[in-house]
Enzyme design. Structure first.
Site, short mmCIF file in Angstrom:
data_model
loop_
_atom_site.label_atom_id
_atom_site.label_comp_id
_atom_site.label_asym_id
_atom_site.label_seq_id
_atom_site.Cartn_x
_atom_site.Cartn_y
_atom_site.Cartn_z
N GLY A 81 -24.86 -8.72 -22.00
CA GLY A 81 -25.09 -8.15 -20.66
C GLY A 81 -24.86 -6.65 -20.67
N ARG B 79 -30.38 -10.97 -25.48
CA ARG B 79 -29.70 -12.11 -26.10
C ARG B 79 -30.60 -12.52 -27.27
NH1 ARG B 79 -25.35 -12.03 -22.24
NH2 ARG B 79 -26.34 -11.73 -20.26
N ASP C 195 -17.93 -10.43 -26.03
CA ASP C 195 -17.37 -11.38 -26.98
C ASP C 195 -18.44 -12.01 -27.89
OD1 ASP C 195 -14.74 -12.67 -27.33
OD2 ASP C 195 -15.91 -14.49 -26.97
N THR D 156 -18.55 -4.80 -21.54
CA THR D 156 -18.89 -5.88 -20.60
C THR D 156 -18.19 -5.63 -19.28
OG1 THR D 156 -18.60 -8.22 -20.05
CG2 THR D 156 -17.07 -7.33 -21.65
N ASP E 201 -13.55 -9.59 -20.20
CA ASP E 201 -13.09 -10.82 -20.87
C ASP E 201 -13.08 -10.70 -22.39
OD1 ASP E 201 -15.82 -10.74 -21.07
OD2 ASP E 201 -16.11 -12.87 -20.70
N ARG F 188 -18.87 -15.36 -14.91
CA ARG F 188 -19.23 -16.78 -15.10
C ARG F 188 -18.05 -17.56 -15.67
NH1 ARG F 188 -24.90 -17.29 -17.78
NH2 ARG F 188 -25.55 -16.31 -15.85
P1 ADP Z 1 -21.88 -10.80 -24.67
O1 ADP Z 1 -21.89 -10.00 -25.91
O2 ADP Z 1 -22.01 -9.97 -23.43
O3 ADP Z 1 -20.72 -11.78 -24.63
P2 ADP Z 1 -23.63 -13.04 -25.33
O4 ADP Z 1 -22.55 -14.05 -25.37
O5 ADP Z 1 -24.91 -13.41 -24.69
O6 ADP Z 1 -23.19 -11.68 -24.63
O7 ADP Z 1 -23.90 -12.62 -26.84
C1 ADP Z 1 -24.86 -11.63 -27.16
C2 ADP Z 1 -25.55 -12.01 -28.43
O8 ADP Z 1 -24.59 -12.06 -29.51
C3 ADP Z 1 -26.19 -13.38 -28.46
O9 ADP Z 1 -27.45 -13.40 -27.85
C4 ADP Z 1 -26.29 -13.64 -29.94
O10 ADP Z 1 -27.38 -12.94 -30.50
C5 ADP Z 1 -25.00 -13.03 -30.46
N1 ADP Z 1 -23.98 -14.09 -30.57
C6 ADP Z 1 -23.28 -14.68 -29.57
N2 ADP Z 1 -22.47 -15.64 -30.05
C7 ADP Z 1 -22.67 -15.68 -31.39
C8 ADP Z 1 -22.16 -16.47 -32.47
N3 ADP Z 1 -21.25 -17.42 -32.25
N4 ADP Z 1 -22.62 -16.21 -33.72
C9 ADP Z 1 -23.52 -15.25 -33.95
N5 ADP Z 1 -24.05 -14.47 -32.99
C10 ADP Z 1 -23.64 -14.67 -31.73
O1 F6P Z 2 -22.36 -9.11 -17.64
C1 F6P Z 2 -21.50 -10.13 -17.34
C2 F6P Z 2 -22.18 -11.27 -16.65
O2 F6P Z 2 -22.52 -10.88 -15.39
C3 F6P Z 2 -21.37 -12.54 -16.57
O3 F6P Z 2 -20.48 -12.56 -15.50
C4 F6P Z 2 -22.43 -13.59 -16.47
O4 F6P Z 2 -21.96 -14.76 -17.04
C5 F6P Z 2 -23.56 -13.01 -17.25
O5 F6P Z 2 -23.36 -11.62 -17.32
C6 F6P Z 2 -24.90 -13.27 -16.69
O6 F6P Z 2 -25.85 -12.49 -17.33
P1 F6P Z 2 -27.38 -12.86 -17.43
O7 F6P Z 2 -27.80 -13.36 -16.11
O8 F6P Z 2 -28.02 -11.57 -17.84
O9 F6P Z 2 -27.47 -13.91 -18.49
#
Ligand code: ADP
Ligand code: F6P
Length: 330
Positions: free
Chosen positions: A21, A82, A113, A135, A139, A181
């Site tokens: 995000g 993503r 994360d 973020t 978190d 979320r």
């Molecule tokens: P954020 O970084 O904001 O937590 P996401 O959880 O959507 O957002 O993770 C962003 C991207 O990081 C994912 O679309 C994926 O490409 C990569 N990613 C997330 N989790 C994993 C994982 N367990 N192993 C490898 N890549 C991951």
């Molecule tokens: O950027 C943080 C956040 O708003 C979270 O609170 C939520 O889970 C997520 O992003 C939603 O993002 P998207 O709708 O882009 O998947």
């Protein structure tokens, strides 16, 4: 196979991406990475659209001018995405191969994360990574601060004040849904800052809606005219909850979902300065031979820790803030 370990002179080229995000202040972090790299005589490649762009080899050469006029802008000039392919071993292997192919001696990953987990996997394939916490959700367990949280909070706080004006005028109950979320940090901070009567967060809410209704009724009997309920996104169903509370209390009740405006907008001073410091630190780590680290703000200081250690850490809501919120919401 590590293709860079330890020595300053080994590093020639680094890359930077934003992932997950978007968060206000990501641009300030990208700018700091690029300019700190240039000061250290490094080449910098921007990777567009996070890990998706890495897999598609969507690289751009960056110089000091590439990051002009972005420090004040929300979003991320590198775009974000993503990337489901990174959840599979062959996606990670391909991404690591592409880093080697492009001579990337260090990769700065600005994200949440999930993005850190992607970076951790790349580190297992010899890519030298440094994570920067980006973020709005706060978190990331390893850091007390994440880029964008402060701006998102101030945006949400301002929006909630506006809803309160209208709610007061109509003597209504208002449910206001903020982002988060899986984490209730935004809800908790806004709940305190906006003087909410109820704060519903994934970490603490027991889904006993009748208890919420009972408390609203009690306050109503005590003469309260205004009832503000902050609902974290993870609890959900704000519209349904508004209907049920109205039916059970006789108070006109409306739901407002603040949504993506919390992710956008010009970053606050704190987000610009902290993002700048963290972006610069990420490059300093690589230049001094460090790798597979994450930048953190802990105990009032910028520091870095091992990415594996960081990803084993857990974060809860600030319990003392939670208790204060419980005392103030009378
Ligand atoms: P954020 O970084 O904001 O937590 P996401 O959880 O959507 O957002 O993770 C962003 C991207 O990081 C994912 O679309 C994926 O490409 C990569 N990613 C997330 N989790 C994993 C994982 N367990 N192993 C490898 N890549 C991951
Ligand atoms: O950027 C943080 C956040 O708003 C979270 O609170 C939520 O889970 C997520 O992003 C939603 O993002 P998207 O709708 O882009 O998947």
């Amino acid at each position: 196979m590590a293709f860079l370990k330890g020595k300053k002179k080994d590093i020639k080229t680094i890359a930077v991406l934003t992932s997950g995000g978007d968060a206000p202040g990501m641009n300030a972090a990208v700018r700091a990475v690029v300019r700190t790299a240039i000061v250290n005589g490094l080449k910098v490649k921007g990777i567009r659209r996070g890990y998706s762009g890495l897999l598609e080899e969507d690289f751009i050469d960056m110089d000091a001018r590439s990051v002009s006029d972005i420090i004040q802008k929300g979003g991320t000039m590198l775009y974000t995405a993503r990337c489901p392919e990174m959840l599979h071993a062959d996606g990670v292997e391909k991404a690591a191969y592409i880093c080697r192919k492009h001579g990337i001696d260090g990769l700065v990953v600005i994200g949440g994360d999930g993005s850190y987990r992607g970076a951790q996997k790349l580190s297992e394939h010899g890519v030298n990574v440094v994570g920067v916490p980006g973020t709005i959700d706060l978190d990331i367990a390893s850091s007390d601060y994440t880029i964008g949280f402060d701006t998102a909070l101030n945006t949400a706080m301002d929006a909630i004040d506006r809803v309160r004006d209208s709610s007061t005028s109509h003597e209504r109950c208002s449910i206001i849904e903020v982002m988060g979320r899986k984490a209730g940090h935004i809800a908790l901070w806004c709940g305190i800052a906006n003087g909410a009567e109820e704060i519903l967060v994934p970490e603490r809410y027991d889904y006993e809606e009748q208890d919420v209704i009972d408390r609203v009724n009690t306050r109503k009997k005590l003469g309260k005219k205004l009832h503000i309920i902050i609902n974290a996104e993870g609890i959900g169903d704000s519209n349904g909850m508004a209907k049920r509370i109205e039916a059970a209390t006789g108070l006109e009740t409306r739901a407002t979902i603040i949504g993506y405006i919390q992710r956008g907008g010009s970053p606050t001073c704190r987000d610009r300065v902290f993002a700048s410091a963290m972006g610069a630190k990420a490059v300093d780590i690589l230049v001094s031979g460090g790798a597979n680290r994450v930048v953190c703000f802990r105990d009032g200081k910028f520091m870095d820790i091992d990415i594996n250690e960081a990803l084993l850490m857990q974060k809860d809501l600030d319990q003392s803030l939670w208790e204060i919120s419980r005392k103030l919401c009378r």
